[in-house]
Write a protein that holds these residues in place. Sequence first.
Motif: not given
Length: 66
Positions: A1-2, A4-6, A8-9, A13, A43
């Motif tokens: 969760s830290t 993956i930027r929803n 963006e990369n 959810d 990333t």
Amino acid sequence: STVIRNGENGIIDTRPERLVDGMRFLLKHKAAAHQLGEAGRRTAQERFNIERFAHDWERVVREVCG
């Protein structure tokens, strides 16, 4: 969760229906899927490559055994 930027990369959810919506979007929009995939690959390479791991590990060993 830290990592993956929803949007963006990757797509992240806790609600399965949102994940399905994201997958459907990517299937319809190949260019967006490609961009998201490339961002995810970058990333992963930055965060999980062996050089970074070895550097961090050596730093910890030096701090502990100093």
